[in-house]
Write a protein that holds these residues in place. Sequence first.
Motif, PDB file in Angstrom:
ATOM      1  N   GLU A 172      24.804  19.489  30.802  1.00 23.73           N
ATOM      2  CA  GLU A 172      24.749  19.449  32.299  1.00 23.73           C
ATOM      3  C   GLU A 172      25.809  20.583  32.424  1.00 23.73           C
ATOM      4  O   GLU A 172      25.383  21.061  33.549  1.00 23.73           O
ATOM      5  CB  GLU A 172      26.149  18.131  32.369  1.00 23.73           C
ATOM      6  N   GLN A 173      26.712  20.858  31.356  1.00 22.42           N
ATOM      7  CA  GLN A 173      27.977  22.563  32.425  1.00 22.42           C
ATOM      8  C   GLN A 173      26.942  23.294  32.533  1.00 22.42           C
ATOM      9  O   GLN A 173      26.793  24.460  33.566  1.00 22.42           O
ATOM     10  CB  GLN A 173      28.515  22.862  31.039  1.00 22.42           C
ATOM     11  N   LEU A 174      25.505  23.261  31.058  1.00 23.21           N
ATOM     12  CA  LEU A 174      24.545  24.679  31.298  1.00 23.21           C
ATOM     13  C   LEU A 174      24.029  25.025  32.948  1.00 23.21           C
ATOM     14  O   LEU A 174      23.685  25.882  33.379  1.00 23.21           O
ATOM     15  CB  LEU A 174      23.468  25.054  30.669  1.00 23.21           C
ATOM     16  N   PHE A 175      23.970  23.933  33.403  1.00 18.30           N
ATOM     17  CA  PHE A 175      22.867  23.545  34.937  1.00 18.30           C
ATOM     18  C   PHE A 175      23.990  24.412  35.671  1.00 18.30           C
ATOM     19  O   PHE A 175      23.179  25.018  36.546  1.00 18.30           O
ATOM     20  CB  PHE A 175      22.287  22.091  34.923  1.00 18.30           C
ATOM     21  N   ILE A 176      25.368  23.197  35.391  1.00 18.27           N
ATOM     22  CA  ILE A 176      26.439  24.279  36.548  1.00 18.27           C
ATOM     23  C   ILE A 176      26.054  25.145  36.641  1.00 18.27           C
ATOM     24  O   ILE A 176      26.538  25.854  37.312  1.00 18.27           O
ATOM     25  CB  ILE A 176      27.849  23.590  35.908  1.00 18.27           C
ATOM     26  N   SER A 177      26.445  26.170  35.767  1.00 19.98           N
ATOM     27  CA  SER A 177      26.848  27.030  35.341  1.00 19.98           C
ATOM     28  C   SER A 177      25.519  28.137  36.174  1.00 19.98           C
ATOM     29  O   SER A 177      25.766  29.111  36.447  1.00 19.98           O
ATOM     30  CB  SER A 177      26.842  27.649  33.898  1.00 19.98           C
ATOM     31  N   TYR A 178      24.599  27.909  34.995  1.00 21.77           N
ATOM     32  CA  TYR A 178      23.212  29.018  35.789  1.00 21.77           C
ATOM     33  C   TYR A 178      23.222  28.330  37.569  1.00 21.77           C
ATOM     34  O   TYR A 178      23.184  29.771  37.762  1.00 21.77           O
ATOM     35  CB  TYR A 178      22.269  27.956  34.879  1.00 21.77           C
ATOM     36  N   GLY A 179      23.415  27.418  38.315  1.00 22.25           N
ATOM     37  CA  GLY A 179      23.066  27.525  39.174  1.00 22.25           C
ATOM     38  C   GLY A 179      24.195  28.367  40.156  1.00 22.25           C
ATOM     39  O   GLY A 179      23.817  28.730  40.983  1.00 22.25           O
ATOM     40  N   LYS A 180      25.352  28.009  39.472  1.00 19.01           N
ATOM     41  CA  LYS A 180      26.266  29.439  39.931  1.00 19.01           C
ATOM     42  C   LYS A 180      26.614  30.574  39.812  1.00 19.01           C
ATOM     43  O   LYS A 180      26.187  31.460  40.586  1.00 19.01           O
ATOM     44  CB  LYS A 180      27.617  28.322  40.047  1.00 19.01           C
ATOM     45  N   THR A 181      26.328  31.213  38.559  1.00 21.21           N
ATOM     46  CA  THR A 181      26.170  32.506  38.550  1.00 21.21           C
ATOM     47  C   THR A 181      25.159  32.761  37.395  1.00 21.21           C
ATOM     48  O   THR A 181      25.003  33.829  37.476  1.00 21.21           O
ATOM     49  CB  THR A 181      26.843  32.544  37.056  1.00 21.21           C
ATOM     50  N   GLY A 182      23.930  31.995  37.234  1.00 18.74           N
ATOM     51  CA  GLY A 182      22.634  32.961  37.172  1.00 18.74           C
ATOM     52  C   GLY A 182      22.808  32.719  34.798  1.00 18.74           C
ATOM     53  O   GLY A 182      21.341  33.232  34.817  1.00 18.74           O
ATOM     54  N   GLY A 183      23.307  32.211  34.951  1.00 19.30           N
ATOM     55  CA  GLY A 183      23.511  32.529  33.062  1.00 19.30           C
ATOM     56  C   GLY A 183      24.206  31.273  32.820  1.00 19.30           C
ATOM     57  O   GLY A 183      24.879  30.154  33.367  1.00 19.30           O
ATOM     58  N   GLY A 184      24.788  31.137  31.461  1.00 19.70           N
ATOM     59  CA  GLY A 184      25.577  29.855  31.436  1.00 19.70           C
ATOM     60  C   GLY A 184      25.156  30.271  28.780  1.00 19.70           C
ATOM     61  O   GLY A 184      24.010  30.787  28.667  1.00 19.70           O
ATOM     62  N   LYS A 185      25.818  29.272  28.802  1.00 19.01           N
ATOM     63  CA  LYS A 185      26.145  29.103  27.351  1.00 19.01           C
ATOM     64  C   LYS A 185      24.620  28.344  27.207  1.00 19.01           C
ATOM     65  O   LYS A 185      24.715  27.018  27.064  1.00 19.01           O
ATOM     66  CB  LYS A 185      27.317  28.339  26.745  1.00 19.01           C
ATOM     67  N   VAL A 186      23.515  28.700  25.850  1.00 20.53           N
ATOM     68  CA  VAL A 186      22.909  28.580  25.577  1.00 20.53           C
ATOM     69  C   VAL A 186      22.983  28.183  24.001  1.00 20.53           C
ATOM     70  O   VAL A 186      23.359  28.313  22.938  1.00 20.53           O
ATOM     71  CB  VAL A 186      21.681  28.587  25.160  1.00 20.53           C
TER      72      VAL A 186
END
Length: 204
Positions: A172-186
Amino acid sequence: YDHNLNERVFGFGGLDLEHDQLKHLSLRGVLSGGLGYHLIKNADTTWDVFGGVAYKMDRYMAPGVIIDGDSRRSYTSTELILGEECTHRLTDTTSFRQRLVVCTNLRDTGEYRAICDAGLAVAMNKTMNLTLSFQDRYDSLAMRAEVKAQEELGKLNFSHFGPEANLLEEQEQLFISYGKTGGGKVRKYLHDAGEAEPGQQAPG
């Protein structure tokens, strides 16, 4: 390791190491080999099918897992391998890769493993790629043992897709981060010792 025997046929061999705490798997070693065929091979697309045999050696964490009614710390078997793999260049900087492998247990009929990988890679520059990947591993033998253990604890709804077997909050945090910044922890699956070595981690 792959080696082309001619323009269409290739041979392959490999050694995979895996660690999975959820499956109580301390170490899995798989030695495999076989033949493959290039269905499509050009500058933009490759599509291969392959088949072979493998010898699998499992070592489980204490107190072991229930296999065939017995608690065991180790398990070995031979497997039949069938799979396909494709890579397609979508643009000059973007490519898609997908791989599906099914390993049928030749010792215990009806047991199998399935490995599915898919990823989209975008070249940011000559040395750096941005990769979005999906990876899934299914092991009917380990899953059957875990379901039995959960049933003994009174948990009758445990499954491969349930919250106990997935990191849903992190996803869930990855989808939120990707939606805001285009990146995230995978979370990247380390298939073997070669992929695990740069991070000084165990395969899995």
